[in-house]
Motif scaffolding. Structure first.
Motif, PDB file in Angstrom:
ATOM      1  N   ASP A  30     -18.469  21.381  -5.934  1.00 23.71           N
ATOM      2  CA  ASP A  30     -17.559  21.260  -4.794  1.00 23.71           C
ATOM      3  C   ASP A  30     -16.720  19.990  -4.890  1.00 23.71           C
ATOM      4  N   MET A  31     -17.342  18.907  -5.339  1.00 25.19           N
ATOM      5  CA  MET A  31     -16.611  17.642  -5.419  1.00 25.19           C
ATOM      6  C   MET A  31     -15.578  17.655  -6.546  1.00 25.19           C
ATOM      7  N   ILE A  32     -15.880  18.328  -7.642  1.00 22.78           N
ATOM      8  CA  ILE A  32     -14.888  18.473  -8.719  1.00 22.78           C
ATOM      9  C   ILE A  32     -13.649  19.191  -8.184  1.00 22.78           C
ATOM     10  N   LYS A  33     -13.880  20.267  -7.442  1.00 19.64           N
ATOM     11  CA  LYS A  33     -12.770  21.042  -6.883  1.00 19.64           C
ATOM     12  C   LYS A  33     -11.924  20.169  -5.952  1.00 19.64           C
ATOM     13  N   GLU A  34     -12.589  19.353  -5.140  1.00 15.02           N
ATOM     14  CA  GLU A  34     -11.869  18.506  -4.181  1.00 15.02           C
ATOM     15  C   GLU A  34     -11.012  17.454  -4.882  1.00 15.02           C
ATOM     16  N   ILE A  35     -11.597  16.750  -5.839  1.00 16.89           N
ATOM     17  CA  ILE A  35     -10.850  15.657  -6.474  1.00 16.89           C
ATOM     18  C   ILE A  35      -9.741  16.181  -7.383  1.00 16.89           C
ATOM     19  N   GLU A  36      -9.942  17.344  -7.977  1.00 15.13           N
ATOM     20  CA  GLU A  36      -8.888  17.913  -8.819  1.00 15.13           C
ATOM     21  C   GLU A  36      -7.707  18.398  -7.974  1.00 15.13           C
ATOM     22  N   SER A  37      -7.961  18.728  -6.723  1.00 14.19           N
ATOM     23  CA  SER A  37      -6.848  19.100  -5.843  1.00 14.19           C
ATOM     24  C   SER A  37      -5.955  17.882  -5.572  1.00 14.19           C
ATOM     25  N   VAL A  38      -6.561  16.696  -5.557  1.00 15.37           N
ATOM     26  CA  VAL A  38      -5.783  15.457  -5.412  1.00 15.37           C
ATOM     27  C   VAL A  38      -4.952  15.217  -6.666  1.00 15.37           C
ATOM     28  N   ALA A  39      -5.556  15.423  -7.835  1.00 13.79           N
ATOM     29  CA  ALA A  39      -4.827  15.264  -9.097  1.00 13.79           C
ATOM     30  C   ALA A  39      -3.595  16.169  -9.113  1.00 13.79           C
ATOM     31  N   ASP A  40      -3.740  17.392  -8.639  1.00 15.01           N
ATOM     32  CA  ASP A  40      -2.626  18.344  -8.635  1.00 15.01           C
ATOM     33  C   ASP A  40      -1.474  17.853  -7.758  1.00 15.01           C
ATOM     34  N   ILE A  41      -1.812  17.300  -6.598  1.00 15.36           N
ATOM     35  CA  ILE A  41      -0.769  16.802  -5.689  1.00 15.36           C
ATOM     36  C   ILE A  41      -0.068  15.590  -6.286  1.00 15.36           C
ATOM     37  N   LEU A  42      -0.828  14.682  -6.878  1.00 19.91           N
ATOM     38  CA  LEU A  42      -0.224  13.497  -7.498  1.00 19.91           C
ATOM     39  C   LEU A  42       0.751  13.900  -8.598  1.00 19.91           C
ATOM     40  N   GLU A  73       0.796  -1.234   0.000  1.00 13.94           N
ATOM     41  CA  GLU A  73       0.000   0.000   0.000  1.00 13.94           C
ATOM     42  C   GLU A  73       0.825   1.278   0.000  1.00 13.94           C
ATOM     43  N   THR A  74       2.143   1.161   0.197  1.00 16.03           N
ATOM     44  CA  THR A  74       2.899   2.385   0.490  1.00 16.03           C
ATOM     45  C   THR A  74       4.143   2.614  -0.364  1.00 16.03           C
ATOM     46  N   SER A  75       4.536   1.657  -1.206  1.00 15.29           N
ATOM     47  CA  SER A  75       5.712   1.876  -2.048  1.00 15.29           C
ATOM     48  C   SER A  75       5.465   3.038  -3.015  1.00 15.29           C
ATOM     49  N   ARG A  76       6.544   3.593  -3.544  1.00 13.97           N
ATOM     50  CA  ARG A  76       6.467   4.771  -4.408  1.00 13.97           C
ATOM     51  C   ARG A  76       5.496   4.546  -5.563  1.00 13.97           C
ATOM     52  N   LEU A  77       4.502   5.408  -5.630  1.00 14.14           N
ATOM     53  CA  LEU A  77       3.449   5.305  -6.642  1.00 14.14           C
ATOM     54  C   LEU A  77       3.927   5.861  -7.974  1.00 14.14           C
ATOM     55  N   LYS A  78       3.685   5.098  -9.032  1.00 13.36           N
ATOM     56  CA  LYS A  78       4.076   5.544 -10.377  1.00 13.36           C
ATOM     57  C   LYS A  78       2.857   5.875 -11.246  1.00 13.36           C
ATOM     58  N   THR A  79       1.827   5.015 -11.211  1.00 13.90           N
ATOM     59  CA  THR A  79       0.653   5.205 -12.073  1.00 13.90           C
ATOM     60  C   THR A  79      -0.616   4.871 -11.293  1.00 13.90           C
ATOM     61  N   VAL A  80      -1.628   5.725 -11.435  1.00 12.07           N
ATOM     62  CA  VAL A  80      -2.873   5.541 -10.685  1.00 12.07           C
ATOM     63  C   VAL A  80      -4.062   6.002 -11.532  1.00 12.07           C
ATOM     64  N   ILE A  81      -5.196   5.331 -11.355  1.00  7.60           N
ATOM     65  CA  ILE A  81      -6.457   5.822 -11.902  1.00  7.60           C
ATOM     66  C   ILE A  81      -7.138   6.631 -10.805  1.00  7.60           C
ATOM     67  N   LEU A  82      -7.419   7.894 -11.101  1.00  9.43           N
ATOM     68  CA  LEU A  82      -8.124   8.764 -10.160  1.00  9.43           C
ATOM     69  C   LEU A  82      -9.539   8.996 -10.675  1.00  9.43           C
ATOM     70  N   GLY A  83     -10.521   8.843  -9.819  1.00  8.90           N
ATOM     71  CA  GLY A  83     -11.912   9.035 -10.224  1.00  8.90           C
ATOM     72  C   GLY A  83     -12.188  10.449 -10.716  1.00  8.90           C
ATOM     73  N   VAL A  84     -13.395  10.651 -11.228  1.00  9.86           N
ATOM     74  CA  VAL A  84     -13.818  11.974 -11.691  1.00  9.86           C
ATOM     75  C   VAL A  84     -15.166  12.312 -11.053  1.00  9.86           C
ATOM     76  N   ASP A 114       5.092  13.658  -9.429  1.00  9.30           N
ATOM     77  CA  ASP A 114       5.493  12.896 -10.630  1.00  9.30           C
ATOM     78  C   ASP A 114       4.780  11.554 -10.770  1.00  9.30           C
ATOM     79  N   VAL A 115       3.532  11.526 -10.363  1.00 10.12           N
ATOM     80  CA  VAL A 115       2.709  10.328 -10.554  1.00 10.12           C
ATOM     81  C   VAL A 115       1.922  10.477 -11.856  1.00 10.12           C
ATOM     82  N   GLU A 116       1.891   9.417 -12.662  1.00  4.97           N
ATOM     83  CA  GLU A 116       1.063   9.417 -13.870  1.00  4.97           C
ATOM     84  C   GLU A 116      -0.392   9.234 -13.447  1.00  4.97           C
ATOM     85  N   VAL A 117      -1.232  10.198 -13.778  1.00  4.79           N
ATOM     86  CA  VAL A 117      -2.636  10.174 -13.350  1.00  4.79           C
ATOM     87  C   VAL A 117      -3.535   9.883 -14.561  1.00  4.79           C
TER      88      VAL A 117
END
Length: 303
Positions: A51-63, A8-19, A67-70
């Motif tokens: 509001d939820m779009i704003k929240e989830i896009e803030s996660v995309a920005d951090i990923l 669950e914790t090794s360096r993340l390279k690629t992830v699917i993030l919801g919308v 240097d995570v592929e989103v």
């Protein structure tokens, strides 16, 4: 694409993030999947799409900052696609389709453009009688930790998402691993007494730490097994309110970086005391649907 997830914790390279775009109208009470959503529908506080779009896009920005592929699902009109973790999960180099609530099958189709990049022999569908969702499954090195519900009244709980048959099937698929299951507390009506998935009451973090809510587990010895695995001094115990707020549903970018909700002040202070960088977001609206940061993400590749 060569998948690789062993923990669950090794360096993340690629992830699917919801919308959160085009999630449609507020669901009717009879169509809600969990007690927290039901509570907010009744109280008139169900979250707004904007509001939820704003929240989830803030996660995309951090990923992306780390240097995570989103990767993102195709957007379906009038459909909730925030919780990508529910629809599948990766163990080692295999993508396993979740046998989810029938209403949510469309969510799988929305990530087909991503799944097409994976070799067909690495994509696995469990038998139809095996119910499982990604929030209940945690690869842990030589083990796979799985939340389930073993009660004979399993079919009475819409909050019971992974059954014993699925646990047994995972053991057949990964005979060299120890599949350890945990009997979770379920409620269709009380969100403070409902561990919807394993990640609602437990999550590994860092190199050897864990977040745990004792009352999420129906079997004392299974809770104790986790305490013994990590050592009591390495466990952050959360109370019923903190479980309700989803403190155990943060998300690890690596052993030293996590994304957490800024609201989790006690947890975040503890994480920082363990020399973990805490990237914070406001996820209070998405949390109203009984899902948070881990629920929104489906990791495909970790180092």
């Amino acid at each position: 694409m060569k998948l690789h997830i062993s923990n669950e914790t090794s360096r993340l390279k690629t992830v699917i993030l919801g919308v959160a775009n085009s999630i449609g109208d507020q669901p009717k009470l009879e169509d809600a999947y969990d007690p927290k959503s039901i509570k907010h529908i009744k109280e008139g506080t169900y979250p707004e799409e904007e509001d939820m779009i704003k929240e989830i896009e803030s996660v995309a920005d951090i990923l992306k900052k780390h240097d995570v592929e989103v990767l993102r699902p195709d957007i379906l009109n009038d459909y909730n696609q925030i919780f990508s973790r529910d629809i599948g999960f990766v163990i080692e180099d295999k993508f396993i389709f979740a046998n989810i609530l029938p209403d949510r099958e469309k969510e799988i189709k929305a990530i087909e453009h991503i799944l097409d990049k994976i070799d067909s022999d690495k994509k696995i569908r469990l038998p139809e009688h095996c119910h499982i969702e990604g929030g209940d499954v945690m690869p842990h090195g030589d083990s796979i930790l799985v939340g389930t519900y073993r009660g004979e009244d399993y079919s009475d709980y819409i909050t019971a998402r992974t059954n014993v048959e699925a646990v047994e099937e995972l053991q057949k698929l990964f005979p060299d691993k120890k599949v350890k299951s945990f009997n979770l507390r379920k409620s269709n009506t009380d969100p403070k007494a409902n561990a919807l998935h394993l990640d609602c009451c437990f999550q590994p973090v860092g190199n050897n730490y864990a977040i745990i809510h004792k009352n999420g587990f129906l079997e004392e010895e299974e809770y104790q097994w986790l305490i013994d695995l990590y050592g009591k001094e390495n466990v952050f115990e959360i109370n019923a309110q903190e479980m309700y707020d989803m403190n155990s549903n943060i998300f690890s970018i690596s052993e030293t970086v996590v994304i957490s909700d800024e609201y989790f002040t006690r947890l975040n202070e503890w994480l920082r005391s363990k020399e973990i960088l805490v990237e914070t977001v406001n996820y209070r609206e998405i949390a109203k649907q009984e899902g948070l940061l881990r629920c929104s993400t489906l990791p495909l590749i970790r180092e």
